[in-house]
Design a protein around this motif. Structure first.
Motif, PDB file in Angstrom:
ATOM      1  N   SER A  21     -20.878  -2.439  -9.948  1.00  0.00           N
ATOM      2  CA  SER A  21     -20.025  -3.602  -9.728  1.00  0.00           C
ATOM      3  C   SER A  21     -19.636  -4.221 -11.059  1.00  0.00           C
ATOM      4  N   PHE A  22     -18.377  -4.529 -11.210  1.00  0.00           N
ATOM      5  CA  PHE A  22     -17.871  -5.195 -12.402  1.00  0.00           C
ATOM      6  C   PHE A  22     -17.104  -6.436 -11.993  1.00  0.00           C
ATOM      7  N   GLN A  34      -5.266  -0.498 -14.688  1.00  0.00           N
ATOM      8  CA  GLN A  34      -4.993   0.611 -15.588  1.00  0.00           C
ATOM      9  C   GLN A  34      -6.277   1.072 -16.286  1.00  0.00           C
ATOM     10  N   ALA A  35      -7.068   0.141 -16.773  1.00  0.00           N
ATOM     11  CA  ALA A  35      -8.296   0.484 -17.487  1.00  0.00           C
ATOM     12  C   ALA A  35      -9.309   1.164 -16.569  1.00  0.00           C
ATOM     13  N   THR A  36      -9.508   0.641 -15.366  1.00  0.00           N
ATOM     14  CA  THR A  36     -10.496   1.238 -14.466  1.00  0.00           C
ATOM     15  C   THR A  36     -10.018   2.580 -13.926  1.00  0.00           C
ATOM     16  N   THR A  37      -8.716   2.753 -13.748  1.00  0.00           N
ATOM     17  CA  THR A  37      -8.198   4.043 -13.307  1.00  0.00           C
ATOM     18  C   THR A  37      -8.437   5.099 -14.375  1.00  0.00           C
ATOM     19  N   PHE A  49     -10.833  -2.088  -5.572  1.00  0.00           N
ATOM     20  CA  PHE A  49     -10.581  -3.412  -6.135  1.00  0.00           C
ATOM     21  C   PHE A  49     -10.739  -4.474  -5.063  1.00  0.00           C
ATOM     22  N   VAL A  50     -11.434  -5.533  -5.418  1.00  0.00           N
ATOM     23  CA  VAL A  50     -11.574  -6.695  -4.555  1.00  0.00           C
ATOM     24  C   VAL A  50     -11.138  -7.882  -5.380  1.00  0.00           C
ATOM     25  N   LEU A  51     -10.140  -8.593  -4.929  1.00  0.00           N
ATOM     26  CA  LEU A  51      -9.592  -9.718  -5.673  1.00  0.00           C
ATOM     27  C   LEU A  51     -10.146 -11.020  -5.087  1.00  0.00           C
ATOM     28  N   TRP A  52     -10.906 -11.733  -5.897  1.00  0.00           N
ATOM     29  CA  TRP A  52     -11.454 -13.031  -5.485  1.00  0.00           C
ATOM     30  C   TRP A  52     -10.438 -14.115  -5.814  1.00  0.00           C
TER      31      TRP A  52
END
Length: 53
Positions: A21-22, A34-37, A49-52
Motif C-alpha cells: 500500500s502506498f 504514470q509512475a506506478t504504471t 488506484f483508490v482516490l481518497w
C-alpha cells in the motif's frame, strides 16, 4: 529505564500478504498513475488506484 517504545507517531493499517500500500500526497494524479504504471512493469505486478477525497 523503559523498553524503548516511545510515543506513537502515526496510524498503522493491516495489509494482506502479497499486497503493498502506498499513500501519496502533493502529486498530481496523472504523475502518480504514470509512475506506478512504469514501476509495475518491472516485477510484472498489477496496480489498483483508490482516490481518497
Amino acid at each position: 529505564m523503559g523498553r524503548g517504545k516511545g510515543n506513537p507517531t502515526g496510524w498503522i493499517a493491516r495489509v494482506s500478504m502479497g499486497k503493498i500500500s502506498f499513500e501519496m500526497d502533493g502529486v498530481s494524479l496523472s504523475n502518480v498513475r504514470q509512475a506506478t504504471t512504469l514501476a509495475a512493469h518491472k516485477p510484472c505486478s498489477s496496480t489498483k488506484f483508490v482516490l481518497w477525497s
